[in-house]
Write an enzyme that holds these catalytic residues in place. Sequence first.
Site, PDB file in Angstrom:
ATOM      1  N   SER A 147       0.846  -1.199   0.000  1.00  0.00           N
ATOM      2  CA  SER A 147       0.000   0.000   0.000  1.00  0.00           C
ATOM      3  C   SER A 147       0.878   1.244   0.000  1.00  0.00           C
ATOM      4  O   SER A 147       2.094   1.146   0.213  1.00  0.00           O
ATOM      5  CB  SER A 147      -0.840   0.004   1.303  1.00  0.00           C
ATOM      6  OG  SER A 147      -1.359   1.290   1.594  1.00  0.00           O
ATOM      7  N   TYR A 160      -3.011  -0.066  10.054  1.00  0.00           N
ATOM      8  CA  TYR A 160      -2.895  -0.461   8.640  1.00  0.00           C
ATOM      9  C   TYR A 160      -1.483  -0.147   8.128  1.00  0.00           C
ATOM     10  O   TYR A 160      -0.848  -0.961   7.465  1.00  0.00           O
ATOM     11  CB  TYR A 160      -3.951   0.290   7.845  1.00  0.00           C
ATOM     12  CG  TYR A 160      -4.081  -0.046   6.390  1.00  0.00           C
ATOM     13  CD1 TYR A 160      -3.535   0.797   5.434  1.00  0.00           C
ATOM     14  CD2 TYR A 160      -4.795  -1.147   5.965  1.00  0.00           C
ATOM     15  CE1 TYR A 160      -3.679   0.518   4.081  1.00  0.00           C
ATOM     16  CE2 TYR A 160      -4.944  -1.435   4.610  1.00  0.00           C
ATOM     17  CZ  TYR A 160      -4.395  -0.591   3.675  1.00  0.00           C
ATOM     18  OH  TYR A 160      -4.540  -0.856   2.325  1.00  0.00           O
TER      19      TYR A 160
END
Length: 264
Positions: A147, A160
């Site tokens: 990501s 995250y």
Amino acid sequence: MSVNLFDLTGKVALVTGGTHGLGQAMATGLGNAGATLVINGASSQEKLDKAVEYYKALGIKAYGYLFDVTNEALVIKNIAAIEKKVGNIDILVNNAGIIKRTPLEDMEVEDFEAVIKVDLVSPFIMSKHVVKGMIKRKEGKIINICSMMSELGRNTVGAYAAAKGGLKMLTQNMATEWAKHNIQTNGIGPGYFATSQTAPIRVDGHPFNEFIVNRTPAARWGDPDDLQGAAIFLSSKASDFVNGQVIYVDGGILATIGKPSNED
Ligand code: GCO
């Protein structure tokens, strides 16, 4: 005679979280390149069956396996069942992931751990068991879906970011340990894509929506199909000497400091 380095005919690709969004887009790309798909889902058999029908309607050979990728016993059982019924797993795409958007000072420990478990521990569990066959066969491809948060922080997505940062380094260490077996482990780092996961922050008029369009040199949100090229490349002979890399498919976000909103 020209060899198509990107041909996946005869290959079996297991995609976790392949029933929707980025997982479905990447799986479709691998299927169109010739791979037989094994789609993992965890939420419902109905959703999984619908996804498998979607792939079959595209003329792609596809199978569905419903199991929790954080549960090691279920992972071992399902990998054995897949390799018996479908065939050896040649390509593993660790795509399943969750996000919880909460300021760190307000985040419950169990929420933090839940994000780490799905986004970082499950790629380890899946890879640990799939790689055993790949080591015996002296070939294999593993792709971990990273990501922007593998490189950048952002308010409210601390757990995250911790997971995706860790996944980048796990990818590098998998490559370090498994490359000698002719197994290539790499990552794909999606930028900001139009998916159900980003829907809450991609609403018209939502400040983050405008921020991303302005912050991304390509001046748009990514379309999940924009990931297909990188997924096929990292699954094919074309990447046989590529190891421990993360390909960022982000419209240029990581290439730039960005610009003020009044600048073209
Ligand atoms: C967020 C987004 C991101 C993206 C993606 C960016 O809240 O910032 O959901 O996490 O989904 O991971 O690369």
